[in-house]
Design a protein around this motif. Structure first.
Motif, short mmCIF file in Angstrom:
data_model
loop_
_atom_site.label_atom_id
_atom_site.label_comp_id
_atom_site.label_asym_id
_atom_site.label_seq_id
_atom_site.Cartn_x
_atom_site.Cartn_y
_atom_site.Cartn_z
N UNK A 73 86.30 83.98 7.85
CA UNK A 73 87.06 85.05 9.37
C UNK A 73 86.17 84.17 10.52
N UNK A 74 85.31 84.14 10.56
CA UNK A 74 84.60 83.91 12.30
C UNK A 74 85.77 82.38 12.49
N UNK A 75 85.77 81.78 11.67
CA UNK A 75 86.64 80.07 11.88
C UNK A 75 87.86 80.05 11.88
N UNK A 76 88.85 81.49 11.17
CA UNK A 76 90.39 82.15 11.71
C UNK A 76 90.25 82.38 13.40
N UNK A 77 88.91 82.82 13.78
CA UNK A 77 88.74 83.28 14.89
C UNK A 77 88.29 81.91 15.87
N UNK A 78 87.66 81.44 15.72
CA UNK A 78 87.99 80.47 16.35
C UNK A 78 88.77 79.12 16.32
N UNK A 79 90.09 78.91 15.08
CA UNK A 79 91.02 78.35 15.28
C UNK A 79 91.95 79.46 15.97
N UNK A 80 91.81 80.24 15.66
CA UNK A 80 93.05 80.98 16.98
C UNK A 80 92.60 80.65 18.93
N UNK A 82 91.19 78.48 19.64
CA UNK A 82 91.60 76.76 20.56
C UNK A 82 93.31 76.50 19.89
N UNK A 83 93.20 76.97 19.48
CA UNK A 83 94.84 76.96 18.86
C UNK A 83 94.99 77.65 20.33
N UNK A 84 95.16 79.19 20.44
CA UNK A 84 96.34 79.24 21.22
C UNK A 84 95.76 78.47 22.77
N UNK A 85 94.60 78.06 23.86
CA UNK A 85 94.15 77.61 24.30
C UNK A 85 95.17 76.03 24.39
N UNK A 86 95.79 75.11 23.23
CA UNK A 86 96.45 74.33 22.60
C UNK A 86 95.69 73.14 22.90
N UNK A 87 94.41 73.49 21.73
CA UNK A 87 93.44 72.56 21.15
C UNK A 87 93.74 72.56 19.55
N UNK A 88 94.81 72.08 19.12
CA UNK A 88 94.62 72.43 18.00
C UNK A 88 94.02 70.67 17.24
N UNK A 90 91.45 69.16 17.67
CA UNK A 90 90.12 69.98 17.86
C UNK A 90 89.94 71.25 17.07
N UNK A 91 90.56 72.05 16.77
CA UNK A 91 90.90 72.63 15.23
C UNK A 91 91.08 72.42 13.83
N UNK A 92 91.83 71.79 13.87
CA UNK A 92 91.72 71.33 12.91
C UNK A 92 90.36 70.31 12.00
#
Length: 123
Positions: A73-80, A82-88, A90-92
């Motif tokens: 769940x925390x990983x999903x939060x982190x990915x969201x 990062x991706x919202x900020x345009x760091x796709x 980095x999220x991957x």
């Protein structure tokens, strides 16, 4: 350069550009926050996810599922974030690193000393 350094630099550049464009108002001088005294939420989430993932294997069967669920769940939060900020990318990259850590922890799950060593290596 570590991914968090890249993220911090990008945020600083964006803030400087916003300030030049007049989107950010000048505020009174406040106590300076130094890099040593501040960690971004993204950085803290990343370290907490990794720690929780290894600790889940130390907890045994009963607590493992719940702890791994929290880490996911925390990983999903982190990915969201990062991706919202345009760091796709980095999220991957972070998701891949967490998965690799989970694989390493799973491989040594029956050896508590190796799990503790793996946990200590995270610091």
């Amino acid at each position: 350069m570590h991914a968090f350094d890249i993220l911090a630099e990008a945020k600083m550049r964006q803030w400087e550009q916003d300030r030049r464009d007049g989107k950010v108002s000048e505020k009174k001088k406040e106590a300076a926050v130094t890099p040593e005294s501040y960690e971004s939420l993204e950085k803290q989430l990343y370290y907490d996810i990794r720690k929780l993932m290894v600790e889940s294997y130390l907890a045994g069967e009963a607590g493992r599922q719940e702890m791994q669920s929290r880490a996911n769940n925390m990983l999903v939060q982190l990915a969201a974030r990062l991706e919202r900020a345009g760091y796709n990318i980095m999220s991957k990259m972070f998701a891949d690193e967490v998965q690799a850590l989970k694989t390493r922890a799973h491989a040594v799950m029956h050896d508590k000393s190796k799990l503790l060593a793996l946990l200590n290596d995270l610091d």
